[in-house]
Motif scaffolding. Structure first.
Motif, PDB file in Angstrom:
ATOM      1  N   TYR A 157       0.834  -1.205   0.000  1.00 36.51           N
ATOM      2  CA  TYR A 157       0.000   0.000   0.000  1.00 36.51           C
ATOM      3  C   TYR A 157       0.868   1.253   0.000  1.00 36.51           C
ATOM      4  O   TYR A 157       1.727   1.436   0.854  1.00 36.51           O
ATOM      5  CB  TYR A 157      -0.934   0.006   1.209  1.00 36.51           C
ATOM      6  N   LEU A 158       0.663   2.096  -1.017  1.00 37.56           N
ATOM      7  CA  LEU A 158       1.369   3.365  -1.240  1.00 37.56           C
ATOM      8  C   LEU A 158       2.861   3.179  -1.515  1.00 37.56           C
ATOM      9  O   LEU A 158       3.634   4.130  -1.398  1.00 37.56           O
ATOM     10  CB  LEU A 158       1.162   4.348  -0.077  1.00 37.56           C
ATOM     11  N   GLU A 159       3.263   1.969  -1.906  1.00 34.09           N
ATOM     12  CA  GLU A 159       4.646   1.750  -2.327  1.00 34.09           C
ATOM     13  C   GLU A 159       4.888   2.385  -3.693  1.00 34.09           C
ATOM     14  O   GLU A 159       4.063   2.243  -4.602  1.00 34.09           O
ATOM     15  CB  GLU A 159       4.959   0.258  -2.451  1.00 34.09           C
ATOM     16  N   THR A 160       6.019   3.034  -3.854  1.00 32.41           N
ATOM     17  CA  THR A 160       6.470   3.495  -5.166  1.00 32.41           C
ATOM     18  C   THR A 160       7.308   2.372  -5.760  1.00 32.41           C
ATOM     19  O   THR A 160       8.348   2.003  -5.208  1.00 32.41           O
ATOM     20  CB  THR A 160       7.294   4.781  -5.050  1.00 32.41           C
ATOM     21  N   ARG A 161       6.850   1.826  -6.883  1.00 35.27           N
ATOM     22  CA  ARG A 161       7.454   0.628  -7.454  1.00 35.27           C
ATOM     23  C   ARG A 161       8.050   0.876  -8.834  1.00 35.27           C
ATOM     24  O   ARG A 161       7.483   1.621  -9.634  1.00 35.27           O
ATOM     25  CB  ARG A 161       6.408  -0.481  -7.565  1.00 35.27           C
TER      26      ARG A 161
END
Length: 229
Positions: free
Chosen positions: A73-77
């Motif tokens: 959740y809300l990870e920048t990937r």
């Protein structure tokens, strides 16, 4: 309803032991997984390959003596850069921030309704890197209406499904697909909470840009609040 009030509502209803995987899998069998672009061990993995990414995730689960990896959740990937569906030359508008909770486990794993719900819509989202087969349920709990989205399912999960079909809490709604149908990812469930679907049917953004993040944080609160992680 404000984000704080809705988050508190989700937190309060999770006391009923809500789950989307088999409840025989204990919370101690889950391990948190970091797939952000800042995760240094992941930087040596070819994340554009579902096979390489699957090996990394499965090795991590095994080394952790776990059965399921979860997070996102809300990870920048960086993984979304492989697909033109997400990629953009402008870092402000490139969609690379993940809005759901991923549960990484084998294909064909059964998926269950965490709450009583009605099928709002479903669709096979076939863009490269997209959800593949997807189901959206509508819920109304204590006069609060919201939706949950289940992405990366098997084709069989939507073959005989009908809009308006009801599912009771704890009943199986689907099973997970493999990389051949789920957007070319290792098998996993993308689970997302959505307040306002904004007219979407069988689909809703699961990844957003930095520019749109504040809106989506409001419209798609942390799924861990509902599932009790």
């Amino acid at each position: 309803m404000t984000l704080k009030a809705f988050s508190q509502f989700l937190f309060e209803i999770n006391s009923n032991s809500l789950h989307v995987l088999n409840p025989s899998i204990l919370k101690s069998d889950y391990v948190a997984l970091d797939l952000s672009k800042s995760n240094k061990p992941l930087q040596s993995v070819d994340v554009s390959s579902s096979e390489h990414l699957e090996k990394y995730i499965n090795d991590y689960i095994a080394q952790s003596h776990a059965k399921v990896a979860y997070g996102g959740y809300l990870e920048t990937r960086a993984i979304y850069q492989r697909s033109t569906y997400f990629k953009d030359s402008n870092p402000e508008t490139e969609r690379n921030i993940h809005l759901g909770l991923d549960l990484w486990i084998a294909a064909e794993t059964p998926i269950y309704a965490p709450l009583d719900g009605v099928v709002h819509s479903f669709k096979n989202n076939t863009n490269y890197g997209d959800y593949g087969p997807t189901i959206i349920l509508k819920h109304c709990i204590n006069d609060v209406e919201f939706h949950t989205l289940y992405g990366h399912l098997s084709l069989a999960s939507i073959t005989n499904l009908k809009v308006g079909q009801t599912f009771k809490k704890g009943s199986q709604i689907a099973s997970l697909g493999d990389a051949s149908v789920n957007g070319d990812y290792p098998a996993h469930l993308h689970f997302q909470i959505i307040k306002d679907l904004q007219g979407n049917l069988g689909d809703y953004p699961g990844v957003c840009s930095k520019l749109d993040l504040e809106f989506y944080k409001f419209n798609c609160p942390d799924p861990k609040l509902l599932l009790g992680f």
